[in-house]
Write a protein that holds these residues in place. Structure first.
Motif, PDB file in Angstrom:
ATOM      1  N   LEU A 105      -7.296  59.718 100.284  1.00 50.10           N
ATOM      2  CA  LEU A 105      -7.078  61.150 100.046  1.00 50.10           C
ATOM      3  C   LEU A 105      -6.494  61.723 101.330  1.00 50.10           C
ATOM      4  N   GLN A 106      -5.325  62.340 101.258  1.00 47.54           N
ATOM      5  CA  GLN A 106      -4.614  62.635 102.507  1.00 47.54           C
ATOM      6  C   GLN A 106      -3.777  63.896 102.484  1.00 47.54           C
ATOM      7  N   ILE A 107      -3.462  64.358 103.697  1.00 50.81           N
ATOM      8  CA  ILE A 107      -2.373  65.319 103.889  1.00 50.81           C
ATOM      9  C   ILE A 107      -1.527  64.812 105.056  1.00 50.81           C
ATOM     10  N   HIS A 108      -0.268  65.301 105.110  1.00 50.77           N
ATOM     11  CA  HIS A 108       0.594  64.999 106.242  1.00 50.77           C
ATOM     12  C   HIS A 108       0.859  66.302 106.975  1.00 50.77           C
ATOM     13  N   PRO A 109       0.529  66.362 108.274  1.00 46.29           N
ATOM     14  CA  PRO A 109       0.632  67.616 109.014  1.00 46.29           C
ATOM     15  C   PRO A 109       2.038  68.206 109.018  1.00 46.29           C
ATOM     16  N   PRO A 132       6.949  65.896 104.797  1.00 44.17           N
ATOM     17  CA  PRO A 132       6.922  66.158 103.357  1.00 44.17           C
ATOM     18  C   PRO A 132       7.415  64.906 102.647  1.00 44.17           C
ATOM     19  N   GLU A 133       6.982  64.672 101.410  1.00 45.64           N
ATOM     20  CA  GLU A 133       7.424  63.460 100.725  1.00 45.64           C
ATOM     21  C   GLU A 133       7.673  63.721  99.242  1.00 45.64           C
ATOM     22  N   ILE A 134       8.477  62.847  98.643  1.00 45.93           N
ATOM     23  CA  ILE A 134       8.619  62.861  97.193  1.00 45.93           C
ATOM     24  C   ILE A 134       8.268  61.465  96.681  1.00 45.93           C
ATOM     25  N   ILE A 256      -2.467  68.404  99.657  1.00 44.38           N
ATOM     26  CA  ILE A 256      -3.442  67.327  99.410  1.00 44.38           C
ATOM     27  C   ILE A 256      -2.947  66.386  98.298  1.00 44.38           C
ATOM     28  N   HIS A 257      -3.091  65.075  98.494  1.00 42.53           N
ATOM     29  CA  HIS A 257      -2.698  64.112  97.462  1.00 42.53           C
ATOM     30  C   HIS A 257      -3.434  62.788  97.630  1.00 42.53           C
ATOM     31  N   ALA A 258      -3.587  62.068  96.510  1.00 40.01           N
ATOM     32  CA  ALA A 258      -4.158  60.716  96.506  1.00 40.01           C
ATOM     33  C   ALA A 258      -3.568  60.020  95.289  1.00 40.01           C
TER      34      ALA A 258
END
Ligand SMILES: [Zn+2]
Length: 404
Positions: A105-109, A132-134, A256-258
Motif C-alpha cells: 500500500l503506497q504513495i509516491h511523494p 506520478p504514474e499510469i 494512495i494505491h495498492a
C-alpha cells in the motif's frame, strides 16, 4: 551517422509479489532477452524496467553500453528540449509488471516532499523528483486506488466492528478521513486481526453495495495476515477496481494505491521514491504520520481514477491510442494491429521507448532500416525517428514518449 533506433537489453526484478515463471508476462517478455535463459517455474518475475534508471538500467543490445552512457555521448538523440530540462536522458520510466498478490500500500511523494525526504535520507529517497504514474492493463487487472466517496466510507464506518475508530467530527470531510486513515494504519496488530475477523463474520447484507469486501478481506488475509493494517484501509476506504486489457488508471503524486493482481504496462516520471504502509513486513513500513500528511484526496471515486484514452494524432492511420495523463513528462501510445494491418507514426520530436507485448511484425524506420520485431523486443527511438509498423499475424506494442 548515429542509429536513431536501438534495440535494448532490459533487466527483470524478482519481488516476492511477482507472478511465477511462465505465468508472468514480465518474465515471458524478458525471456526473449539474450542470455535470459529458461524461466524458472518456482521463481517470481515481477518487473521488467525499460530505460535509464541507474539501479535497473537498460543496455544497447549491439554494443552492451548502458543506454544512459550512449545518450550522454549522443545528446542529439533526445534533442534540445529534453536536454535543457532533464539533461541527455529519458524523463520517464516504463515497466512491465506482473503480480499475483497485493503490492505494498503506497504513495509516491510530490516534488516538494521528495526534496525534503531526499535531504533527510538520500539513501532511502534517492530522487528529488515526483513520481506520478499510469497503469495500462495488459490482462485483467485488479487494483485498490484512491479513496471511496465520503458518503460511502461514512456508511461503512457505521458497521459495528468499525464504529469505534471514527474520530469525533461535525462533518465527515477529508480531514476526518485523514485522521481515520492514520488511526487504521496505527492500530495494534491484535486489534486489526480482531476487527477483520468480526467483519468476516458479519452478514453479507451489512455491506450493501460493497458486497465484495468479505471476499477481499479473505484474499488479503491469505496473502499477508489478518493483522496487516493495509487490509482495513484498502477494503474499507479505497476503491476496488477491475480493468480489462487496454483500460488504464492514472495515479497522481501523493495518491494512495495498492495493485492486487494482473499484468500491466506502467509508466512513471523518472523516480523510485515510495512510502509504504501496508502489505509489506512491519520493519519496512514508513512512518504513518508522514504517509497520512502527504496524502491527497484525489481521486475520490473510481471514475476519477480512470485515464481516458483517445485516438492519437501521431498515428497516421488512426490505429494508435493515446494515454495522456494530466501531468507532464510523458504520454503512452498503444498500437494494436490485426493481421495484415499497418500503422505509421509521424516524427514525435521527443525520445521514446517501444515495447512489443504481443505478436510479431516489421518496424520500418525513416532512415531505411528494417527491424523484425516480436513479443519481448524493446527499442529506444530518437526524437526524429519516423516509425512504420506492419504485421502478418497481429501485433500489440506500446510506445512511451516525452511530453512538455
Ligand atoms: Zn506505485
Amino acid at each position: 551517422m548515429v542509429d536513431g533506433v536501438l534495440q535494448l537489453v532490459c533487466e527483470c526484478k524478482h519481488d516476492p509479489w511477482g507472478k511465477l515463471g511462465k505465468d508472468s508476462l514480465a518474465g515471458r517478455l524478458w525471456s526473449h532477452m539474450p542470455n535470459a535463459g529458461e524461466l524458472n517455474d518456482s521463481e517470481t518475475y515481477s518487473e521488467m524496467w525499460m530505460g535509464t534508471y541507474p539501479t535497473v538500467p537498460s543496455r544497447v543490445r549491439a554494443t552492451g553500453e548502458s543506454l544512459l552512457e550512449h545518450l550522454k555521448k549522443n545528446p542529439d538523440l533526445v534533442g534540445e528540449s529534453v536536454c535543457s530540462r532533464y539533461g541527455p536522458d529519458i524523463p520517464f520510466l516504463p515497466k512491465i509488471l506482473s503480480f499475483a498478490k497485493a503490492l505494498p500500500l503506497q504513495i509516491h511523494p510530490d516534488k516538494k516532499l521528495a526534496e525534503q525526504l531526499h535531504e533527510k535520507n538520500p539513501e532511502k529517497f534517492g530522487d528529488t523528483n515526483h513520481k506520478p504514474e499510469i497503469a495500462i492493463a495488459l490482462s485483467r487487472f485488479e487494483a485498490f486506488v484512491g479513496f471511496k466517496r465520503l458518503g460511502e466510507i461514512a456508511e461503512l464506518m457505521r458497521l459495528k466492528p468499525l464504529e469505534a475508530f471514527v474520530p469525533e467530527h461535525k462533518n465527515f470531510d477529508d480531514e476526518v478521513l485523514r485522521q481515520l486513515c492514520t488511526k487504521l494504519l496505527s492500530l495494534p496488530p491484535e486489534t486489526v486481526s480482531k476487527t477483520v475477523t468480526e467483519l468476516q463474520n458479519s452478514p453479507l447484507s451489512d455491506f450493501g453495495n460493497d458486497y465484495r469486501i468479505p471476499s477481499l478481506l479473505r484474499r488479503l488475509d491469505e496473502q499477508y495476515s489478518k493483522s496487516d493494517n493495509g487490509i482495513l484501509v484498502a477494503t474499507i476506504l479505497m476503491n476496488y477496481m477491475i480493468l480489462e486489457p487496454g483500460e488504464a488508471l492514472c495515479v497522481p503524486a501523493d495518491s494512495i494505491h495498492a495493485y492486487l493482481s494482473g499484468d500491466i504496462m506502467e509508466c512513471m516520471a523518472r523516480s523510485d521514491n515510495v512510502l509504504n504502509t501496508g502489505f509489506c513486513p512491519r520493519p519496512d513500513r514508513d512512518d504513518v504520520e508522514l504517509f497520512a500528511q502527504a496524502l491527497t484526496f484525489r481521486p475520490h471515486s473510481p471514475e476519477e481514477s480512470i485515464l481516458l484514452k483517445k485516438t492519437s494524432q501521431i498515428g497516421l492511420k488512426g490505429r494508435s491510442t493515446e494515454y495522456a495523463p494530466p501531468f507532464s513528462e510523458f504520454n503512452v501510445l498503444g498500437v494494436n494491429l490485426s493481421p495484415q494491418e499497418a500503422e505509421a507514426h509521424r516524427i514525435i520530436e521527443s525520445p521514446s521507448i517501444v515495447v512489443v507485448t504481443q505478436g510479431s511484425g516489421t518496424m520500418n524506420v525513416g532512415d531505411g532500416s528494417v527491424h523484425h520485431i516480436k513479443e519481448g523486443n524493446v527499442y529506444f527511438a530518437a526524437r526524429d525517428a519516423e516509425l512504420k509498423f506492419s504485421t502478418d499475424k497481429g501485433l500489440t506494442l506500446y510506445r512511451a514518449y516525452a511530453t512538455f
